[in-house]
Scaffold this motif. Sequence first.
Motif, PDB file in Angstrom:
ATOM      1  N   ARG A 155     -27.276   8.768  27.421  1.00  0.00           N
ATOM      2  CA  ARG A 155     -26.699   8.896  25.958  1.00  0.00           C
ATOM      3  C   ARG A 155     -27.645   7.747  25.119  1.00  0.00           C
ATOM      4  O   ARG A 155     -27.905   8.084  24.244  1.00  0.00           O
ATOM      5  N   VAL A 156     -27.779   6.686  25.793  1.00  0.00           N
ATOM      6  CA  VAL A 156     -28.254   5.691  24.829  1.00  0.00           C
ATOM      7  C   VAL A 156     -29.760   5.913  25.027  1.00  0.00           C
ATOM      8  O   VAL A 156     -30.483   5.917  23.704  1.00  0.00           O
ATOM      9  N   GLU A 159     -30.631   8.723  22.401  1.00  0.00           N
ATOM     10  CA  GLU A 159     -30.147   8.253  20.932  1.00  0.00           C
ATOM     11  C   GLU A 159     -31.488   7.717  20.515  1.00  0.00           C
ATOM     12  O   GLU A 159     -31.871   7.463  19.242  1.00  0.00           O
ATOM     13  N   GLU A 164     -33.856  11.360  29.096  1.00  0.00           N
ATOM     14  CA  GLU A 164     -32.691  11.148  29.899  1.00  0.00           C
ATOM     15  C   GLU A 164     -33.103  11.129  31.244  1.00  0.00           C
ATOM     16  O   GLU A 164     -32.459  10.420  32.170  1.00  0.00           O
ATOM     17  N   ARG A 183     -28.471  -1.598  24.662  1.00  0.00           N
ATOM     18  CA  ARG A 183     -28.368  -1.651  23.183  1.00  0.00           C
ATOM     19  C   ARG A 183     -28.632  -2.981  22.671  1.00  0.00           C
ATOM     20  O   ARG A 183     -29.321  -3.254  21.641  1.00  0.00           O
ATOM     21  N   LEU A 207     -33.209   2.414  18.015  1.00  0.00           N
ATOM     22  CA  LEU A 207     -31.833   1.875  17.983  1.00  0.00           C
ATOM     23  C   LEU A 207     -31.713   0.724  17.089  1.00  0.00           C
ATOM     24  O   LEU A 207     -30.440   0.609  16.518  1.00  0.00           O
TER      25      LEU A 207
END
Length: 730
Positions: A155-156, A159, A164, A183, A207
């Motif tokens: 998911r990160v 984003e 993936e 993150r 990010l």
Amino acid sequence: MSTEPEPATEDTTDAVDTGPEIPGTAETAGSASEAQPDGETAGDGGGTAAQVSEGEAELAAQRIERERIERRKAEKQGPIDAGGKLSGTAADLLAAVRAVESGEKPAAAVFGAPEPARRPAPEPVRPPRPAPAERATVPAAPAGPAPETVQSVGRVLAEGGAPEALAPQTAALLGEGAQDALRADPWQLLRVAGVRPEQADGFARALLGAECGPDDERRGRAVTVWLLEQAALAGHTALELPRLTATLAQRGVPDPDAAVQSTLAEGEALAFQDALDEPGARPEVAEGEVAEGEERPVRVLIGLERYALAEESLADGLARLVNSASKQDGSAADWEQAAASAQGSAGELIRAAAAHGLVLHTGGEASLAEPAALLHAAHALGLRAWAAAPGPLGRDRFAALLGAPPSSEAAAPAVVTVAGLLTGAEGPGRDADGALDLDLLVVLDAPQLDVEAGALLAESLPDGARLVLAGDPAVLWSVGPGRVFADLLAARVCPQVASRRPDPGPLGELVSGIGIGELSQVEAPGKEVVIVPVRDAGEAVHRTVQLVADSVPRAIGVPAEETQVITPGHGGAAGTRALNAALKERLNPGPGRFGGFDPGDRVVHTPAPGRVLPGRVVTADADGLHLSCAGETVVVPRDRVEGSVRHGWALTAHQALGGRWPAVVVVLPGDAVQALSRPWIYTAFGRAARHLSVVHGVDQALPRAVAETPAKPRTTRLPTLLAPQIPTTD
């Protein structure tokens, strides 16, 4: 010239799974127009072409080649590439280096005694010797990350605009809490194989938004470590500080010194100060000494801990062997009698091994008879004598010469693989102290040893054992970092025996000339050497298939299954992919229903970087792809087939190292000029035992590479580490 998007250069890291690349921007955090540096072609491609998986690439190449073959059949029938924010030791080191470089202070005043300028190495430095009970078991693969961790990381990644598909690798590298670590520091994505700095920059921008900048300390550390990892893939165990900082600047790092300081302070790299001796520069002073008032030249190196400690461990282990007295196994008279019964340089090798713990032996293919004679003599004297080769190709080749099966139960001297010896799957096992249970070890194809394998071998030998490293110094060096054999030859810390047995016939004459930089025309009355000129890559593929399937079997008597094709790289219109697709279509056509493979396909399996297992596809089931490799059944799990199995009718020269085939076809397309060097040509041509065909499309680049392009230099520390521990033999 080929118009394929992939470089036709040798991929020396073909066993490294580079993974899918991140699509999108090619700009860095600080520049929208950073050009890709020259020479970075070790991977299988760039841009959108690199996003195609290995299996898809194989299948696509097969489809294209089928169409090309059908067109050719229809048309005609014919012949045939300075930061100041930190303090402590790291900051002191960088300040000292800058002071010396600017002339502000002399090197002697800054560095004083030759003390390593790095944080203390963890203890113990040497790799632990496995306990005897563990020796027969190959360590199980570590358990993968938890599914929920992989999902969170995915998911990160999504984003930040990254695929993936990178989630399993990223989660495995960063461990529990990987999503939070990513993150907090998006540039940690750069640790994943195949991800480049510009791609990690794009991920970080997505990010971090406005917080992302080219001067971010996290970015500087990540790019520094990435450059050191790339250097290791190119064979270096460390980089000189000026070269590292210059490359960081090219990569858009505004303050390279601060980036290096931060990396050292976080323990992600080590710094070393090595004294440099310049023979001949001080004739009035004994070598190794410094005249009064004279500065001692030094260099500062930065390296990853993994390779730095391996190189130190290797030096310690070799020094222990050189300095420890050999066991009293066999009288001097018995050794002399054995040496006298041998002829020429074989006798010299026996005498050297009788009296020394470390011996180097150099020579071509014919010289292998001399280590064989040494092993037989040692066995006759009651020594536990073994030989080890880096891979099964070299093991089986030497076993045939030795006259003994490659078996740990053989009564006569036997030969095993280095990996099998170290894990206990092959060989004598280990004694109560965890050392290998032997008296003499001969390592064949020694130029293939990297510092990690060399360190494990040296540390595994008992005190008093004899180690003989034998090989041809003119072949390509190891895939992994270091140049162990070449460094030892240059350091002159032990006896060196050069074989006087020339390789016979026209092939031997041709290859021997290449070794000294001369590409001479040789008389080949039995068609031992044939040159096949071609105009382009398409014709090169066509002629290669014709040679393997028809001309060589008919004219030379060597069947297709005993003929090996060698080409400079995997990509390009005449790389291994295109050649394997064409050869499969002719020799074993099929739909490729097992991930691009069919029963009977000739393949190479690379279970680990630098390890190449040639074999054939037997079948496939729920467990994976079943291969027959060197007489053993190997089952490759389905999820690892794409990254570790390739078709094997055509190989790169690095993949072919250690092997010899009755017939070899070397393919030199026009787009491979940049990949050619004297060691590459020497290695490729030297794989042929009876016949060599050269599909030649590089014109004068071939003799020019032989005469003018030696091996690329590698930065290593082994000679410097050995110097204070072992006196030279001069």
